[in-house]
Structure formats: C-alpha cells, structure tokens
Design a protein around this motif. Structure first.
Motif, short mmCIF file in Angstrom:
data_model
loop_
_atom_site.label_atom_id
_atom_site.label_comp_id
_atom_site.label_asym_id
_atom_site.label_seq_id
_atom_site.Cartn_x
_atom_site.Cartn_y
_atom_site.Cartn_z
N UNK A 17 80.60 -37.43 31.20
CA UNK A 17 80.97 -38.46 30.24
C UNK A 17 79.73 -39.15 29.67
N UNK A 18 78.78 -39.48 30.51
CA UNK A 18 77.55 -40.13 30.06
C UNK A 18 76.74 -39.21 29.15
N UNK A 19 76.67 -37.93 29.48
CA UNK A 19 75.88 -37.01 28.64
C UNK A 19 76.56 -36.79 27.29
N UNK A 20 77.89 -36.70 27.26
CA UNK A 20 78.60 -36.53 25.98
C UNK A 20 78.42 -37.75 25.10
N UNK A 21 78.48 -38.94 25.70
CA UNK A 21 78.35 -40.17 24.93
C UNK A 21 76.93 -40.34 24.39
N UNK A 22 75.92 -39.96 25.17
CA UNK A 22 74.55 -40.13 24.71
C UNK A 22 74.19 -39.11 23.63
N UNK A 23 74.90 -37.98 23.56
CA UNK A 23 74.65 -36.98 22.53
C UNK A 23 75.23 -37.40 21.19
N UNK A 24 76.25 -38.26 21.20
CA UNK A 24 76.84 -38.74 19.95
C UNK A 24 75.92 -39.78 19.33
N UNK A 25 76.13 -40.06 18.06
CA UNK A 25 75.34 -41.09 17.39
C UNK A 25 75.75 -42.48 17.89
N UNK A 26 77.02 -42.65 18.24
CA UNK A 26 77.52 -43.93 18.72
C UNK A 26 78.48 -43.68 19.88
#
Length: 133
Positions: A17-26
């Motif tokens: 979850x943290x890696x997916x969120x950090x890959x997004x722009x927001x």
C-alpha cells in the motif's frame, strides 16, 4: 466486516500500500491504532489490552465536488477503498512496533519534501505591512 489479518500478511499488505501510494502523484495512507477493551476474542491482561492497528488509503469513495464534469454532474470514482487491520497482543508489542517502524520508514522513501518558502515569505511580508500601518 472482514476478519483481521495475521501480522506477516499485514506487513506485506502495508508495504504494498505504501509503495503504490508513493508511486502516484498524490495520495494518502492513514494509520490508526486503538486499544481493544471488552471485545470477545481479544486477550487482555490487567496491565495492557490488545491493540487494533488499521491502515487505509485516503480514498473515501465519495465524489469530489471540484471534479464535476462540464455539464455539472459529479462523477464517482471507480476505485475502492483499501482497508487492512491486525490485532497485536500486549506481549508481542515491542517486536511488532520494531517491524512496523521499519515498514513505514521503507514506504516513505518516495516522498518529496514540502516547499514552504512561499508560506514564509507571505507571513513576513504581511507582518511588516501591519506594523508600518
């Protein structure tokens, strides 16, 4: 309500979850914890109760009024909210928090620092004008 995950499964889901969120722009990840008091199945000792740890992405599944289409209709997002949780017994807390901190720190590597230069300039200029007037 979905059953709580085991600790190993929780940590792998949290890291994902943290890696997916950090890959997004927001995006956001919300981490919460609370004691479980008088809950069936939760073990409690006289000193400390079990702890419920939750993590979710910032997706509320509610339409954003600012993202209305040209004709005034609000479109609802198709993505679903991700919710994960686990229960930690008091005797496992120290080992859990050590691993929890490692996973959280590892997930924060993709974050960028906020630019606060503009905010400082506004407050300094506003204060100076107020004193001269």
């Amino acid at each position: 309500m979905a059953p709580h995950m085991g600790q190993d499964e929780f940590f792998s889901s949290l890291a994902d979850l943290l890696s997916k969120t950090s890959q997004k722009a927001r995006g956001s990840v919300i981490l919460t914890q609370k004691p479980l008091i008088d809950v069936p199945g939760a073990t409690t000792t006289s000193a400390q109760p079990s702890i419920l740890i939750r993590a979710t992405d910032g997706n509320t599944n509610a339409p954003n009024p600012k993202s209305a289409s040209k004709d005034g209709r609000i479109t609802k997002s198709k993505s679903t909210k991700i919710k994960i949780s686990t229960v930690v017994n008091p005797e496992d807390l120290e080992a859990f928090y050590t691993r929890y901190a490692e996973v959280c720190k590892g997930g924060m590597t993709g974050l960028k620092k906020r630019d606060r230069r503009g905010r400082k300039a506004k407050t300094k200029g506003g204060a100076a004008k107020a004193t001269k007037a």
